[in-house]
Design a protein around this motif. Structure first.
Motif, PDB file in Angstrom:
ATOM      1  N   ARG A   1      42.306  71.298  20.190  1.00 20.84           N
ATOM      2  CA  ARG A   1      41.570  71.495  21.447  1.00 20.84           C
ATOM      3  C   ARG A   1      42.473  71.227  22.647  1.00 20.84           C
TER       4      ARG A   1
ATOM      5  N   TYR B   1      43.522  73.804  25.542  1.00 22.67           N
ATOM      6  CA  TYR B   1      43.156  73.454  26.919  1.00 22.67           C
ATOM      7  C   TYR B   1      44.371  73.579  27.840  1.00 22.67           C
ATOM      8  N   TRP B   2      45.488  72.973  27.428  1.00 18.03           N
ATOM      9  CA  TRP B   2      46.654  72.971  28.307  1.00 18.03           C
ATOM     10  C   TRP B   2      47.309  74.344  28.396  1.00 18.03           C
TER      11      TRP B   2
ATOM     12  N   SER C   1      45.097  75.998  30.989  1.00 20.02           N
ATOM     13  CA  SER C   1      45.337  75.385  32.293  1.00 20.02           C
ATOM     14  C   SER C   1      46.733  75.710  32.824  1.00 20.02           C
TER      15      SER C   1
ATOM     16  N   TYR D   1      37.199  74.532  27.879  1.00 15.58           N
ATOM     17  CA  TYR D   1      38.109  73.944  28.867  1.00 15.58           C
ATOM     18  C   TYR D   1      37.474  73.615  30.207  1.00 15.58           C
TER      19      TYR D   1
ATOM     20  N   PHE E   1      39.949  71.200  35.506  1.00 14.46           N
ATOM     21  CA  PHE E   1      40.245  72.630  35.401  1.00 14.46           C
ATOM     22  C   PHE E   1      39.605  73.396  36.555  1.00 14.46           C
TER      23      PHE E   1
END
Length: 717
Positions: free
Chosen positions: A161, A165-166, A169, A326, A331
């Motif tokens: 996850r 997410y990164w 982002s 996310y 974010f």
């Protein structure tokens, strides 16, 4: 500058080739835990197919492949998510969870869905986007290999996850910036070049877009090729003239405007080519951008751009809330920061933008979605974050592209899925879209003259329709110079046929009911909404057996995840010719809201008809100013300061479930129309001071002197 770009391109090419080399090795490796090998192997096969596609597209020229060869390639690219294969596709969250387990399944289905975006990136030549997706795929695969090396079967779900997410982002500055650029920059001419340079009689051009091409797009394009040029000109000229009239009617200037966005469904290129030529004569260069593919850019409820009907609506529905992976405050703030920076970078292009010109379609098979517990869904907290993000994004947009400096136009045509009468319905639709402007203007003025005497309206259904509404209208301080209702003929909203107003909220109440209505791709069955002081206090439909699922569907698609919305518009449709056509061919349940809203009274939930432009005067053809541009909520803009989170003027209204709702912001950034067709309509009465009333519609027929012409079409059905 050129050398730097070349160095950057060479760097991306090196990364791309390295990623393919490593991905090719995955199919031979046995290090990953067995239950996940098939996922990584099948996804690797897809990525390698994209790699081969990239090379072939770089070598091929239009016309090199036959129609059959292009169709086979298109099918191979999309076959995994076609309905007949979707049950065993990792794009299907249910299958992914069944094969990979809860948690892992959702995350890896998300990743697979994003990787499928590589199809269109390959066609557009966006190698950096493909490379970034290949690299995150390898990073996730690496987590599984590392886990085995550390003596564990699987990596921690949180690691996967976090990596996803990164990735989202970190690449936000690239994905969001490019999305804004492609909406504003006419130098990005991928689709325009196809539309203007190809031989449109040769349907092979459709496959150059990279979208899924079904029989619908092929049949639509083939049918348009069968029409005489005069008919194509009429379709396109009505469309572009509506855009020009929009500026004229709203008293806005085209001076300094250089671009217009054209949004449409593939298959209509012959009409669109003529529209491009018309816009260029106005001094406007058309921009075409694809409906968003990347999760960060997608609209949860509709496609915005150019698009095909797609391989599978359920697949799109299953991934509509992938942003649940996310969406958090960090974010949201990052995305908004990137948006502002992007608009600042393209502020010159933003100032050129005149607005969108949209071609909608109708007649598709009804889509009945299945809610899957395995699919991502936003939490209540995330829904609030999304709502706040949408509101702030709209404010940023207004800074760079003020709503009172642009216009739009929208028109609709059927597609072959409407049935065996497609060609006749298409020809009838052209007639409806080109009805006499002046005739409707005079008839509608007769209706407005009665409505302007009223304090409120009564709207009641008939038969099984339970509608019973009271609509509070603005008071006119100078009736000789002012009016409540706009006399809307064929300019921005084609076809002709409605009068509309932004009602007052206090005192507006009752039940709105419609047996069947399309909102986007979804046909709502027995939709009911209850209003108190103009706000939605309850809602339901009968699409699912579970009332909870029904309420969730209404909240997501119509309320746009708000707890409540105001009634932003009250209108009376007058296009009885459209209604008669729909009844004659039995397609009333397949028409888009653009036409349906002209076929009876309709009510919009959300912002007013004039949101973001309430301070710009608007006049009817008779010279009277339309003063009903605000309601109690939109007036909050006069004291609203988005930077001041403490001191804001607020209003308390009844909300859903009877809970009071405090409203501090002037806009909800949505406006969704819901129409009661004439066959379900009992009466509309203008209630004058002293409780006297004048009938506007009685038993589904117009009752105002001067509107007799409208009833002729109704008598034919």
């Amino acid at each position: 500058m050129g050398d730097c770009r070349m160095m950057k391109d060479e760097n991306i090419m090196d990364r791309f080739q390295l990623s393919l080399k490593r991905i090719e090795e995955i199919q031979e490796e046995q290090e990953c835990v067995e239950s996940f090998r098939e996922y990584f192997s099948r996804t690797a096969q897809f990525v390698l197919m994209i790699g081969r596609l990239w090379e072939k597209l770089g070598e091929e020229k239009p016309g090199d492949l036959s129609l059959e060869e292009l169709n086979m390639r298109n099918h191979a690219l999309y076959e995994d998510v076609l309905p007949e294969n979707y049950g065993e596709s990792y794009g299907n969250p249910s299958y992914a969870v069944r094969m990979l387990g809860d948690g892992y399944g959702q995350l890896l289905s998300f990743l697979y869905g994003e990787i499928r975006g590589e199809i269109v990136y390959a066609y557009e030549g966006r190698l950096s986007d493909i490379t970034a997706l290949n690299e995150i795929f390898l990073e996730i695969y690496g987590l599984f290999i590392m886990a085995r090396q550390e003596g564990k079967d699987l990596p921690d779900e949180k690691e996967i996850r976090s990596a996803l997410y990164w990735h989202i982002s970190d690449y936000c500055d690239q994905t969001v910036t490019y999305r804004i650029r492609e909406c504003l920059d006419p130098s990005l001419s991928f689709a325009r070049d196809i539309i203007m340079d190809r031989d449109l009689r040769d349907l092979r051009y459709l496959y150059e877009f990279g979208e899924y091409i079904s029989s619908s797009e092929l049949m639509t394009a083939g049918f348009l090729n069968s029409l005489p040029q005069e008919t194509i000109n009429l379709m396109a000229d009505t469309f572009t003239e509506g855009f020009r009239k929009g500026f004229e009617v709203m008293g806005r200037s085209l001076e300094g405007k250089k671009t217009v966005v054209i949004r449409y469904e593939l298959g209509f290129e012959r009409m669109i080519r003529r529209a491009v030529e018309n816009f260029e004569k106005m001094g406007l260069k058309p921009i075409f951008y694809r409906a968003a593919v990347h999760t960060v850019d997608r609209n949860m409820n509709r496609k915005v751009g150019y698009y095909s009907q797609g391989p599978n609506k359920q697949y799109e529905y299953d991934h509509r809330q992938d942003n649940a992976l996310y969406m958090d405050k960090a974010f949201r703030d990052r995305k908004l920061g990137v948006m502002r920076a992007a608009y600042e970078a393209y502020k010159k292009e933003a100032a050129w933008f005149a607005g969108p010109a949209v071609v909608e379609t109708f007649g598709q098979e009804p889509f009945c979605p299945v809610n899957k517990k395995e699919a991502f869904s936003l939490t209540d907290k995330q829904e609030r974050l999304m709502t706040a993000c949408t509101g702030e994004a709209a404010r940023i947009l207004q800074e760079y592209i003020p709503g009172d400096k642009t216009s739009f136009t929208i028109i609709a045509f059927p597609v072959p899925a409407i049935g065996r009468d497609f060609e006749e319905i298409f020809k009838e639709t052209i007639k409806i879209n080109t009805l006499d402007y002046k005739t409707y203007q005079m008839i509608q003025q007769a209706v407005i003259d009665v409505l302007d005497q009223a304090e409120s309206l009564e709207v009641k259904g008939r038969g099984d329709n339970q509608t019973d509404l009271k609509i509070t209208l603005h008071r006119l301080s100078s009736p000789s110079k002012e009016t409540n209702f706009e006399n809307c003929v064929a300019d921005v909203n084609i076809p002709a046929g409605e009068v509309f107003t932004s009602p007052l909220l206090r005192g507006t109440e009752g039940i709105l009911h419609v047996e069947s209505v399309y909102i986007g791709d979804i046909c709502f069955k027995n939709l009911k909404m209850v209003f108190k002081d103009g706000m939605v206090t309850d809602y339901s439909c009968e699409n699912f057996k579970s009332q909870k699922e029904n309420r969730t569907l209404v909240k997501q698609v119509i309320l746009k995840n708000h707890d409540t919305l105001p009634m932003g518009e009250c209108a009376i449709g007058t296009n009885t010719a459209a209604y008669a056509m729909a009844e004659r061919f039995g397609v009333i349940d397949k028409l888009p809201i653009l036409i349906i809203e002209k076929m009876g009274p309709h009510f919009a939930v959300g912002d007013t008809c004039y949101s973001w432009a309430e301070d710009s005067p608007v006049y009817n053809p008779d010279g009277k100013e339309i003063v009903a541009r605000d309601n109690e909520i939109s007036l909050l803009r006069k004291s609203f300061d988005p930077s001041d989170r403490e001191k804001k003027e607020s209003l308390v209204f009844p909300g859903a479930g009877g809970k009071p709702v405090t409203i501090t912001a002037p806009y909800f950034n949505c406006h969704t129309d819901i129409t009661i067709p004439y066959r379900e309509l009992g009466e509309i009465n203008a209630v004058l001071p002293g409780e006297k009333s004048i009938g506007i519609i009685k038993n589904g027929r117009f009752a105002v002197p001067g509107t007799e012409e409208l009833n002729k079409a109704l008598m034919e059905v």
